[in-house]
Design a protein around this motif. Structure first.
Motif, mmCIF file in Angstrom:
data_model
loop_
_atom_site.group_PDB
_atom_site.id
_atom_site.type_symbol
_atom_site.label_atom_id
_atom_site.label_comp_id
_atom_site.label_asym_id
_atom_site.label_seq_id
_atom_site.Cartn_x
_atom_site.Cartn_y
_atom_site.Cartn_z
ATOM 1 N N HIS A 1 0.562 -1.125 -0.411
ATOM 2 C CA HIS A 1 0.459 0.369 -0.294
ATOM 3 C C HIS A 1 0.764 1.246 -0.055
ATOM 4 O O HIS A 1 1.710 1.055 0.366
ATOM 5 N N SER A 2 0.502 2.501 -0.992
ATOM 6 C CA SER A 2 0.494 3.459 -0.873
ATOM 7 C C SER A 2 0.051 4.535 -0.933
ATOM 8 O O SER A 2 -0.969 5.209 -1.180
ATOM 9 N N VAL A 3 0.637 5.754 -0.867
ATOM 10 C CA VAL A 3 -0.240 6.997 -0.963
ATOM 11 C C VAL A 3 0.129 7.963 -2.037
ATOM 12 O O VAL A 3 1.959 8.049 -2.074
ATOM 13 N N ALA B 1 3.090 -4.660 -7.998
ATOM 14 C CA ALA B 1 3.919 -4.751 -8.765
ATOM 15 C C ALA B 1 5.406 -5.245 -9.282
ATOM 16 O O ALA B 1 5.256 -6.510 -8.789
ATOM 17 N N GLN B 2 6.142 -5.609 -10.331
ATOM 18 C CA GLN B 2 6.796 -6.775 -10.859
ATOM 19 C C GLN B 2 7.657 -6.331 -11.615
ATOM 20 O O GLN B 2 7.333 -5.432 -12.517
ATOM 21 N N LEU B 3 8.596 -6.765 -12.271
ATOM 22 C CA LEU B 3 9.621 -6.739 -12.811
ATOM 23 C C LEU B 3 9.904 -7.849 -14.037
ATOM 24 O O LEU B 3 9.546 -8.825 -13.682
ATOM 25 N N LEU B 4 9.480 -7.002 -15.113
ATOM 26 C CA LEU B 4 9.519 -7.733 -16.373
ATOM 27 C C LEU B 4 10.686 -7.790 -17.495
ATOM 28 O O LEU B 4 11.685 -6.489 -16.952
ATOM 29 N N THR B 5 11.337 -8.303 -17.774
ATOM 30 C CA THR B 5 12.716 -8.345 -18.847
ATOM 31 C C THR B 5 12.141 -8.101 -20.583
ATOM 32 O O THR B 5 10.959 -8.486 -21.184
ATOM 33 N N VAL B 6 12.128 -6.445 -20.664
ATOM 34 C CA VAL B 6 11.145 -6.384 -22.096
ATOM 35 C C VAL B 6 12.262 -6.397 -23.119
ATOM 36 O O VAL B 6 13.348 -5.254 -23.076
ATOM 37 N N GLN B 7 13.401 -7.633 -24.190
ATOM 38 C CA GLN B 7 13.632 -6.823 -25.146
ATOM 39 C C GLN B 7 15.133 -6.465 -24.566
ATOM 40 O O GLN B 7 15.712 -5.333 -24.489
ATOM 41 N N ASP B 8 15.659 -7.532 -23.669
ATOM 42 C CA ASP B 8 16.721 -7.623 -22.820
ATOM 43 C C ASP B 8 17.150 -6.142 -21.555
ATOM 44 O O ASP B 8 18.087 -6.367 -21.346
ATOM 45 N N GLU B 9 15.647 -5.967 -21.862
ATOM 46 C CA GLU B 9 16.164 -4.465 -20.054
ATOM 47 C C GLU B 9 15.245 -5.098 -19.029
ATOM 48 O O GLU B 9 14.019 -5.126 -19.612
ATOM 49 N N VAL B 10 15.172 -4.685 -18.069
ATOM 50 C CA VAL B 10 14.660 -4.322 -17.207
ATOM 51 C C VAL B 10 13.718 -3.416 -16.911
ATOM 52 O O VAL B 10 13.928 -2.358 -17.283
ATOM 53 N N TYR B 11 12.394 -3.853 -16.409
ATOM 54 C CA TYR B 11 11.200 -2.178 -16.416
ATOM 55 C C TYR B 11 10.435 -3.137 -15.378
ATOM 56 O O TYR B 11 10.101 -4.199 -14.823
ATOM 57 N N ALA B 12 9.976 -1.682 -14.373
ATOM 58 C CA ALA B 12 8.856 -2.133 -13.614
ATOM 59 C C ALA B 12 7.504 -2.082 -13.929
ATOM 60 O O ALA B 12 7.496 -0.698 -14.878
ATOM 61 N N PHE B 13 6.791 -2.573 -14.086
ATOM 62 C CA PHE B 13 5.244 -2.366 -14.295
ATOM 63 C C PHE B 13 4.860 -2.617 -12.863
ATOM 64 O O PHE B 13 5.005 -3.191 -11.699
ATOM 65 N N ALA B 14 3.799 -1.999 -12.461
ATOM 66 C CA ALA B 14 2.807 -1.650 -11.410
ATOM 67 C C ALA B 14 0.930 -1.517 -12.245
ATOM 68 O O ALA B 14 0.990 -0.395 -12.860
ATOM 69 N N ILE B 15 0.574 -1.438 -11.063
ATOM 70 C CA ILE B 15 -1.231 -2.049 -11.571
ATOM 71 C C ILE B 15 -1.702 -1.190 -9.928
ATOM 72 O O ILE B 15 -1.111 -1.983 -9.125
ATOM 73 N N CYS B 16 -2.340 -0.049 -9.793
ATOM 74 C CA CYS B 16 -2.204 0.581 -8.993
ATOM 75 C C CYS B 16 -4.027 0.861 -9.257
ATOM 76 O O CYS B 16 -4.312 1.123 -9.672
ATOM 77 N N ARG B 17 -4.535 0.390 -7.240
ATOM 78 C CA ARG B 17 -5.764 0.221 -7.562
ATOM 79 C C ARG B 17 -5.960 1.808 -6.515
ATOM 80 O O ARG B 17 -5.917 1.540 -4.826
ATOM 81 N N ASP B 18 -6.894 2.679 -6.489
ATOM 82 C CA ASP B 18 -7.192 3.664 -5.744
ATOM 83 C C ASP B 18 -8.753 2.767 -4.150
ATOM 84 O O ASP B 18 -9.414 2.353 -4.672
ATOM 85 N N ILE B 19 -7.914 2.710 -2.527
ATOM 86 C CA ILE B 19 -8.411 2.023 -1.925
ATOM 87 C C ILE B 19 -8.999 3.175 -0.595
ATOM 88 O O ILE B 19 -9.342 3.261 0.154
ATOM 89 N N THR B 20 -8.573 4.537 -1.355
ATOM 90 C CA THR B 20 -9.400 5.292 -0.304
ATOM 91 C C THR B 20 -10.379 5.281 0.712
ATOM 92 O O THR B 20 -10.984 5.363 1.454
ATOM 93 N N PRO B 21 -11.185 5.014 -0.707
ATOM 94 C CA PRO B 21 -12.811 5.244 -0.222
ATOM 95 C C PRO B 21 -12.776 4.087 1.414
ATOM 96 O O PRO B 21 -13.501 3.901 2.069
ATOM 97 N N GLN B 22 -11.999 2.359 0.744
ATOM 98 C CA GLN B 22 -11.954 1.890 1.821
ATOM 99 C C GLN B 22 -12.249 1.538 3.104
ATOM 100 O O GLN B 22 -12.182 1.745 3.683
#
Length: 573
Positions: free
Chosen positions: A83-85, A100-121
């Motif tokens: 969880h983050s802000v 989040a997860q790290l994936l190698t794409v065309q020999d370079e590592v990138y960070a991929f992140a899916i963020c969901r707003d949970i403020t109401p919860q």
């Protein structure tokens, strides 16, 4: 292999915010390379404003160290959550759940992140507590609250008294609801519970189902418990609103009695509550007003044990057998078969939907899974020995529990060494309704794909996270669940939304280089629709029902004779 631009296109399919970031030398996301429209909407920035921005500019300053620490622990291709802000363009703060997860794409590592707003919860934590522990209709505490309350009050007492667990049913609740409406029925239920609560100073009350509530009361002995419960139930039936509403509530009770000193653990209290409910339900079904729990009531447990024994005997006596359902390409040429496990019980066929959950829950799935693999390899080896010019694909259902077993992979290697079937002609079907994102699952899937075995996601579209599966598992095949296929090309009442969903699945799979199989094709209009929209393969009763292997051999021979010879297959399933 997918490129960054491919991931950008895919990110538009999710409603959550999606970020692709470069990593600095310390494995922390540094610069945002791309975002989807949901990310822009969430933070209030345009896409152009976000691209090139440092990730620390959208993360609250107090959490920068936490951001770095989190990504330092990430392993490549293994998603993790925290969880983050995040800080919006106007300064507004949002609490987000980040996957989040790290994936190698065309020999370079990138960070991929899916963020969901949970403020109401987060802001409604108190409301969630109320929702979890109180009934929304009567505002009385529910069964979960009652369990925790009894555990805290009596769990550590060395008391010589006993506890009466009384489950009470307002049995003509639904008659009142039909005659006077749900609001009045809930009001009557609330009044009954209030009356019960005022019967004694030491009463603990909680609501179970719509027309049931639970009561816990300290008593001296079983005779007192029985008499006290009878008096209470009689009082509830003679309430003040009986005359005005022209009815008398029918009250049914189920009793369970145990000494306080024996109820020294939360699970024992939960068991006591469940036993009172068992007595209540048996009293209702037998037409009695009150029953006290007795061990003989646990017939359901005994029936389950009997069913387990039946399955165990069926395994020992080799009563399980395989059926094969043909799979055809879009031009109706036979290209594969799916193995289906079958069992005949004393009273006829037993559905896999009934026995598979039992064998998974009891651990029998491992022995049964080995039988399926061994028998399927043995059957299909005979087809290979007939020197077919183009061998069929062997498609085998595989439980996620099998992937976790240490003997699964070695046993599969053993079968490949004993039979002439190459790994490239075998496809394992994994059911999507089970979450397949643990490191163990992903590692095993990678080993299987490296071996040359194809991976299919079965029942696609009905499970936990289709989009995540396409990224993490990279399946060779998706099998579109028959619940979608069944609604295609309906003449009387066309389901356009369903057709759009299936068309989108086919388009997405095609763009990702994934083959598609339509399950449950039963009509010619369904087949024609799938042909027009580019589905690769067809499975269903229209072209072939599940059948014993002897019958399937005849289908293969007939198919071969009709076509002259089965053409060479490339990228089949």
């Amino acid at each position: 292999m997918l490129s960054i631009s491919d991931f950008s296109i895919l990110s538009r399919l999710t409603e959550d915010a999606f970020y692709i970031c470069k990593l600095d030398p310390y494995k922390t996301p540094s610069v945002i390379l791309d975002v989807n429209p949901s990310a822009c909407c969430m933070l209030g920035y345009s896409r152009e404003e976000l691209i090139g921005k440092s990730t620390k500019e959208i993360v609250h300053p107090n959490l920068h160290n936490r951001l770095s620490s989190f990504f330092e622990t990430l392993e490549e291709a293994v998603p993790k959550q925290y969880h983050s802000v995040h800080v919006c363009k106007g300064g507004k703060l949002l609490t987000v759940e980040v996957t989040a997860q790290l994936l190698t794409v065309q020999d370079e590592v990138y960070a991929f992140a899916i963020c969901r707003d949970i403020t109401p919860q987060i802001r409604s934590e108190q409301a969630l507590y109320h929702l979890a522990y109180f009934d929304s209709r009567t505002n009385f505490p529910n069964q979960s609250w009652l369990q925790e309350k009894i555990s805290s009050v009596f769990g550590c007492l060395q008391d010589e008294r006993k506890l009466l667990f009384l489950a009470i049913s307002f049995d003509n609740f639904y008659i009142v609801a039909d005659a006077y409406g749900w609001k009045m029925a809930n009001h009557v239920m609330e009044e009954l519970m209030l009356q019960a609560q005022t019967c004694d100073t030491e009463i603990y009350l909680g609501q179970s189902e719509r027309n049931e509530f639970l009561l816990v009361h300290p008593i001296q002995d079983e005779e007192e418990a029985t008499n006290w419960a009878a008096r209470l139930m009689k009082k509830l039936e003679k309430n003040n609103f009986s005359q005005t509403l022209l009815f008398r509530p029918r009250i049914i009770g189920g009793l369970y009695i145990n000494s306080i000193v024996e109820l020294d653990a939360f699970e024992k209290i939960n068991s006591a509550i469940e036993r009172s409910l068992t007595a209540l339900h048996l009293a209702r079904s037998s037409g009695k007003s009150q029953l006290c729990y007795h061990p003989q009531m646990v017939m359901d447990v005994l029936r389950r044990q009997h069913f387990y024994n039946l399955l165990r005997d069926a395994m020992d006596e080799k009563q399980f057998y395989l059926a094969y359902q043909p799979i055809f390409d879009i031009n109706q040429k036979l290209v594969a078969a799916e193995t289906l496990l079958r069992l005949n019980g004393p009273n006829g066929a037993i559905s896999p939907a009934e026995f598979i959950p039992v064998v998974e829950r009891t651990g029998m799935i491992h022995d049964l899974g080995e039988y399926v693999l061994q028998q399927a390899f043995q059957d299909f080896s005979s087809l290979y020995r007939q020197n077919l010019e183009s061998p069929l694909i062997l498609s085998i259902n595989c439980s996620v529990h099998q992937l976790e077993h240490p003997k699964f992979y070695p046993y599969l290697l053993k079968l490949f060494s004993q039979h002439i079937i190459p790994p490239s002609q075998v496809k394992l079907e994994l059911t999507e309704t089970v979450m397949l994102n643990s490191a163990v699952h992903l590692e095993m899937i990678k080993k299987l794909k490296d071996l040359g075995v194809m991976i299919a996601i079965d029942d696609f579209g009905t499970g936990y996270a289709s989009f995540t599966y396409l990224l993490d598992i990279r399946p060779d095949v998706i099998k579109i669940d028959q619940s979608f296929i069944r609604k295609l090309a309906q003449v009387d009442k066309p389901d356009r939304d369903n057709e759009r969903i299936v068309a989108s699945m086919l388009t997405l799979a095609r763009q990702l280089g994934i083959s598609t199989v339509a399950e449950g094709v039963e009509t010619v209009p369904q087949l024609q629709w799938l042909q027009q929209h580019g589905c690769d393969y067809i499975q269903g009763y229209l072209l072939g029902k599940p059948m014993p292997f002897v019958e399937f051999e005849k289908v293969v021979k007939y198919s071969t004779s009709v076509s002259g010879s089965m053409e060479s297959q490339e990228n089949i399933l």
